[in-house]
Write an enzyme that holds these catalytic residues in place. Structure first.
Site, PDB file in Angstrom:
ATOM      1  N   SER A 167      37.473 -22.053  43.652  1.00  0.00           N
ATOM      2  CA  SER A 167      37.098 -20.497  43.412  1.00  0.00           C
ATOM      3  C   SER A 167      38.397 -19.622  43.545  1.00  0.00           C
ATOM      4  O   SER A 167      39.146 -19.893  44.641  1.00  0.00           O
ATOM      5  CB  SER A 167      35.941 -19.994  44.033  1.00  0.00           C
ATOM      6  N   TYR A 183      32.868 -19.019  53.093  1.00  0.00           N
ATOM      7  CA  TYR A 183      32.834 -19.748  51.666  1.00  0.00           C
ATOM      8  C   TYR A 183      34.458 -19.563  51.300  1.00  0.00           C
ATOM      9  O   TYR A 183      34.881 -20.752  50.574  1.00  0.00           O
ATOM     10  CB  TYR A 183      32.024 -18.851  50.775  1.00  0.00           C
TER      11      TYR A 183
END
Length: 264
Positions: free
Chosen positions: A88, A124
């Protein structure tokens, strides 16, 4: 056919790999490492890793280890085995200068404190950088015929995106891709003949099916091969220190007589 796999459990990963081997497949053409979850509250995997790092990084690494012989054999036989690693753009957020803080992963090293300090989104971001570094380290270790590429699917209209829009950094918010369009870049990496014919390996793709450049379209730290190798060694050591052993489990595979979870 669908088979149950829980990347938060080494036992589940082992049993899944055993069943794949028992199927005696003629080839394993594509392994897509696509598991991801934004865990808003601190949770641990069964082995005691912080949940997101345990699933996104350690669980994926373990799965690749156990299926590697099939990928290697496929690459040798057909010249076209692929590993697609999802990441990501959030790997560029909330990073320490040194890249990976391994304390975020292990409960005995203060993972809960790290979670409370940098939050779910900070963890994350760590895992997304780790996915890139893992992909690069794996690509450097691949024999001919096995190709590893890294994919950023973009902001996709999923539950994870919704959580980020509400809770995270407004500067990275934009209109999301639909789920169907959001899957196109990873499908390109997994199925396009261009990957084979142009021998595309150790590349970064972003939406839609656009070839990026390491250190320009990604954080400059993704060029650090020493850091990638450090992550590789650290993950290997963590996995090797667990009690479950694949060889032992394989010898006991006849006892795994419960049916596979499947949808025909």
């Amino acid at each position: 056919r669908c088979m149950h796999l829980d990347l938060a459990s080494f036992k589940s990963i082992l049993q899944f790999a055993l069943r794949i081997h028992q199927l005696q497949l003629p080839s394993l053409d594509v392994l897509m490492l696509n598991a991801g979850k934004l865990q808003k509250n601190y949770t641990e995997t069964l082995e005691g890793f912080e949940f997101m790092f345990g699933v996104h990084v350690i669980g994926h690494f373990k799965l690749v280890q156990l299926l590697w012989s099939l990928l290697e054999a496929t690459g040798k036989a057909t010249g076209d085995a692929r590993v697609v690693v999802l990441t990501s753009s959030h790997h560029m957020q909330l990073l320490k200068p040194e890249g990976i803080d391994y304390n975020v992963a292990l409960s005995e090293n203060g993972a809960m404190h790290a979670f409370q300090t940098i939050g779910a989104h900070g963890i994350y971001a760590h895992t997304q950088l780790a996915n890139i570094l893992f992909a690069r380290a794996l690509a450097a270790r691949c024999p001919k015929g096995v190709r590893v590429n890294c994919v950023n699917p973009g902001i996709v209209d999923t539950e994870i995106h919704l959580q980020k829009q509400i809770n995270w950094l407004p500067g990275i918010a934009s209109l999301p891709f639909s789920v169907s369009d959001g899957g196109l870049t990873q499908l390109f990496a997994a199925t396009s003949e261009e990957i084979l014919h142009e021998d595309i390996h150790d590349r970064y793709f972003y939406p839609i099916a656009t070839t990026g450049h390491w250190g320009e379209d990604t954080h400059p730290i993704t060029l650090d091969t020493a850091l990638a190798n450090q992550l590789w060694r650290w993950t290997e050591e963590v996995i090797n220190n667990t009690k479950l052993d694949f060889v032992e489990q394989r010898q006991r595979s006849e006892s795994l007589d419960e049916p596979m979870s499947s949808i025909e």
